[in-house]
Design a protein around this motif. Structure first.
Motif, PDB file in Angstrom:
ATOM      1  N   ARG A  29      37.861  41.372  38.566  1.00 38.83           N
ATOM      2  CA  ARG A  29      37.720  39.950  38.286  1.00 38.83           C
ATOM      3  C   ARG A  29      36.565  39.370  39.074  1.00 38.83           C
ATOM      4  O   ARG A  29      36.299  39.751  40.222  1.00 38.83           O
ATOM      5  CB  ARG A  29      39.008  39.213  38.650  1.00 38.83           C
ATOM      6  CG  ARG A  29      38.943  37.719  38.335  1.00 38.83           C
ATOM      7  CD  ARG A  29      40.246  37.024  38.623  1.00 38.83           C
ATOM      8  NE  ARG A  29      40.156  35.599  38.354  1.00 38.83           N
ATOM      9  CZ  ARG A  29      41.152  34.736  38.518  1.00 38.83           C
ATOM     10  NH1 ARG A  29      42.328  35.164  38.956  1.00 38.83           N
ATOM     11  NH2 ARG A  29      40.996  33.457  38.254  1.00 38.83           N
ATOM     12  N   ASP A  30      35.870  38.423  38.462  1.00 40.46           N
ATOM     13  CA  ASP A  30      34.835  37.640  39.127  1.00 40.46           C
ATOM     14  C   ASP A  30      34.892  36.240  38.529  1.00 40.46           C
ATOM     15  O   ASP A  30      34.459  36.019  37.393  1.00 40.46           O
ATOM     16  CB  ASP A  30      33.458  38.277  38.926  1.00 40.46           C
ATOM     17  CG  ASP A  30      32.381  37.619  39.779  1.00 40.46           C
ATOM     18  OD1 ASP A  30      32.731  36.881  40.719  1.00 40.46           O
ATOM     19  OD2 ASP A  30      31.185  37.843  39.502  1.00 40.46           O
ATOM     20  N   GLY A  31      35.449  35.295  39.273  1.00 42.27           N
ATOM     21  CA  GLY A  31      35.637  33.948  38.747  1.00 42.27           C
ATOM     22  C   GLY A  31      36.655  33.935  37.628  1.00 42.27           C
ATOM     23  O   GLY A  31      37.762  34.469  37.766  1.00 42.27           O
ATOM     24  N   ASP A  32      36.315  33.324  36.509  1.00 41.28           N
ATOM     25  CA  ASP A  32      37.248  33.227  35.391  1.00 41.28           C
ATOM     26  C   ASP A  32      37.299  34.491  34.544  1.00 41.28           C
ATOM     27  O   ASP A  32      38.154  34.614  33.664  1.00 41.28           O
ATOM     28  CB  ASP A  32      36.855  32.057  34.474  1.00 41.28           C
ATOM     29  CG  ASP A  32      37.140  30.713  35.108  1.00 41.28           C
ATOM     30  OD1 ASP A  32      38.026  30.642  35.989  1.00 41.28           O
ATOM     31  OD2 ASP A  32      36.478  29.727  34.747  1.00 41.28           O
ATOM     32  N   TRP A  33      36.392  35.444  34.808  1.00 40.23           N
ATOM     33  CA  TRP A  33      36.252  36.606  33.940  1.00 40.23           C
ATOM     34  C   TRP A  33      36.786  37.869  34.594  1.00 40.23           C
ATOM     35  O   TRP A  33      36.659  38.069  35.800  1.00 40.23           O
ATOM     36  CB  TRP A  33      34.789  36.824  33.566  1.00 40.23           C
ATOM     37  CG  TRP A  33      34.187  35.718  32.768  1.00 40.23           C
ATOM     38  CD1 TRP A  33      33.439  34.666  33.229  1.00 40.23           C
ATOM     39  CD2 TRP A  33      34.292  35.520  31.347  1.00 40.23           C
ATOM     40  NE1 TRP A  33      33.067  33.843  32.205  1.00 40.23           N
ATOM     41  CE2 TRP A  33      33.569  34.342  31.026  1.00 40.23           C
ATOM     42  CE3 TRP A  33      34.903  36.234  30.312  1.00 40.23           C
ATOM     43  CZ2 TRP A  33      33.461  33.859  29.719  1.00 40.23           C
ATOM     44  CZ3 TRP A  33      34.797  35.765  29.018  1.00 40.23           C
ATOM     45  CH2 TRP A  33      34.086  34.597  28.730  1.00 40.23           C
ATOM     46  N   VAL A  34      37.380  38.720  33.754  1.00 37.99           N
ATOM     47  CA  VAL A  34      37.706  40.088  34.143  1.00 37.99           C
ATOM     48  C   VAL A  34      36.753  40.999  33.389  1.00 37.99           C
ATOM     49  O   VAL A  34      36.654  40.933  32.156  1.00 37.99           O
ATOM     50  CB  VAL A  34      39.161  40.436  33.815  1.00 37.99           C
ATOM     51  CG1 VAL A  34      39.429  41.916  34.091  1.00 37.99           C
ATOM     52  CG2 VAL A  34      40.120  39.570  34.634  1.00 37.99           C
ATOM     53  N   TYR A  35      36.053  41.843  34.128  1.00 38.58           N
ATOM     54  CA  TYR A  35      35.099  42.778  33.538  1.00 38.58           C
ATOM     55  C   TYR A  35      35.770  44.151  33.424  1.00 38.58           C
ATOM     56  O   TYR A  35      36.351  44.646  34.396  1.00 38.58           O
ATOM     57  CB  TYR A  35      33.830  42.841  34.380  1.00 38.58           C
ATOM     58  CG  TYR A  35      33.076  41.533  34.363  1.00 38.58           C
ATOM     59  CD1 TYR A  35      32.110  41.285  33.392  1.00 38.58           C
ATOM     60  CD2 TYR A  35      33.373  40.516  35.269  1.00 38.58           C
ATOM     61  CE1 TYR A  35      31.436  40.065  33.343  1.00 38.58           C
ATOM     62  CE2 TYR A  35      32.714  39.294  35.231  1.00 38.58           C
ATOM     63  CZ  TYR A  35      31.749  39.084  34.266  1.00 38.58           C
ATOM     64  OH  TYR A  35      31.097  37.863  34.210  1.00 38.58           O
ATOM     65  N   VAL A  36      35.681  44.733  32.241  1.00 38.08           N
ATOM     66  CA  VAL A  36      36.360  45.982  31.933  1.00 38.08           C
ATOM     67  C   VAL A  36      35.316  47.046  31.606  1.00 38.08           C
ATOM     68  O   VAL A  36      34.579  46.922  30.622  1.00 38.08           O
ATOM     69  CB  VAL A  36      37.327  45.825  30.742  1.00 38.08           C
ATOM     70  CG1 VAL A  36      38.016  47.147  30.429  1.00 38.08           C
ATOM     71  CG2 VAL A  36      38.361  44.728  31.027  1.00 38.08           C
TER      72      VAL A  36
END
Length: 372
Positions: free
Chosen positions: A218-225
């Motif tokens: 996660r980074d801020g409002d986003w989850v990076y996959v």
């Protein structure tokens, strides 16, 4: 119950394939090598005497909703290795141990509890596993293997990405590789019991779907996959993102892609890297550095790359652990508390070796310390 012999040998073959060593001249010098700090699991350690976690692998670390660290283990036994003796040997997967000890402490990681256990006692698996039978969705399932975990302080919820394993020895044009039936998500609202959701990212008939082994950050409002194929095959690494509160909505996932002139979000995924990847692990460190690790299945080395952001250019591979340090290695999962300085990169490394009679001689997880 234990893994049957065919499945066991198939998985050993996959590990051995991943650990094939390229000619020595093709490898960087040993000065870059990470150092072994301690073995974390084994029949002779308190992981067994306290929670009956003896032979196990992976140990994927992620931050829990209370700020401590959960460690996700794969196929786990109360014997030193999967095939016993004795049999049966209490096969479970996934299992979670927990710790609030910083990996940089002089004594390294020390586990203090297990999920679904009050104090000491047998650590059960934290979600349903078909174990060579019919899984929770009515489909054949050999095992359930965790890929990564993530938690959300806003809700107290934890999520685990996992693979439903169809077989360990699927034979194809590139040789034997394990085959996942699908990638899925499971959640917990109490930190102990995980519920497998109906969501499935299906593998294809050729076992080449690139969205089977996930790592999440996660980074801020986003989850990076970040994701790759099952089975440590040649293929692409893909990048998607989704808002943290929309992980259960597949239509909300955005691909990172190249349109012929520039990169952008909201497009079909374009490979960000290609290679023969083992299980990927990506973490954003407190200083903002993004670190990626995986086994390079051509050289058999655990390597890392760094970037300024998930959608930025990644550096060339840096070797962290060589096969001569830990034969038949895999994993290399990044501890999220790494990075207090550039010389403190903590990796959870699995080892599975066997002798001339094909019986296991080691099956455990160790802590290594490298540098960025």
């Amino acid at each position: 119950m234990t893994l049957d012999r065919r499945a066991f040998l198939g998985r050993v073959a996959a590990v051995a394939t991943a650990s094939a060593v390229a000619p020595a001249l093709a490898l960087p010098g040993p000065a870059q090598a990470a150092t072994w700090k301690k073995r974390l699991t084994g029949a002779d350690l308190d992981t067994n005497s306290r929670w009956q976690v003896a032979g196990t692998d992976l140990g994927i670390p992620y931050v829990l909703e209370n700020g401590s660290i959960g460690y996700l283990f794969g196929d786990t036994f109360n014997t030193p290795w999967p095939e016993g003796p004795p049999l049966p040997n209490d096969w479970r997967s996934p299992v979670m141990l927990r710790s609030n000890v910083h990996p940089g402490a002089p004594g390294g990681i020390v586990f203090d509890s297990a999920a679904r256990v009050a104090g000491n006692g047998r650590a059960p698996e934290i979600m349903h596993n078909g174990h060579h039978g019919i899984g929770i969705d009515g489909l054949w399932e050999v095992s359930v293997i965790p890929n990564d975990g993530i938690s959300f302080s806003e809700t107290g919820r934890q999520l685990i990405s996992y693979m439903s394993i169809e077989n360990w020895d699927s034979v194809g044009p590139a040789g034997p590789h394990w085959r996942s039936r699908y990638a899925g998500l499971a959640y917990s609202d109490n930190g102990n019991d995980f519920v497998r959701t109906p969501l499935k990212w299906w593998n294809n008939g050729n076992n080449t779907d690139p969205f089977q082994m996930w790592t999440m950050q996660r980074d801020g409002d986003w989850v990076y996959v970040f994701s790759v194929r099952a089975g440590r095959q040649d293929g692409p690494m893909m990048l998607r993102r989704v808002r943290w509160d929309r992980l259960f909505y597949p239509e909300s996932y955005e691909g990172w892609g190249w349109n012929g002139s520039n990169w952008g979000w909201g497009r079909p995924c374009t490979p960000i890297l290609t290679g023969r990847f083992g299980e990927p692990s990506v973490r954003r460190l407190h200083d903002g550095t993004w670190v990626m690790s995986y086994v390079n299945c051509v050289t058999g080395c655990i390597v890392t790359r760094t970037a300024g952001g998930p959608d930025q250019v990644w550096t060339a591979e840096k070797v962290q652990v060589f096969p001569w340090q830990e034969p038949a290695l895999y994993g290399g999962f990044i501890h999220p508390w790494s990075g207090r300085n550039a010389n403190e990169l903590h990796l959870m490394v699995s080892k599975w070796t066997r002798g001339l009679d094909n019986r296991s001689t080691a099956y455990h997880v160790s802590q290594f310390v490298g540098s960025l």
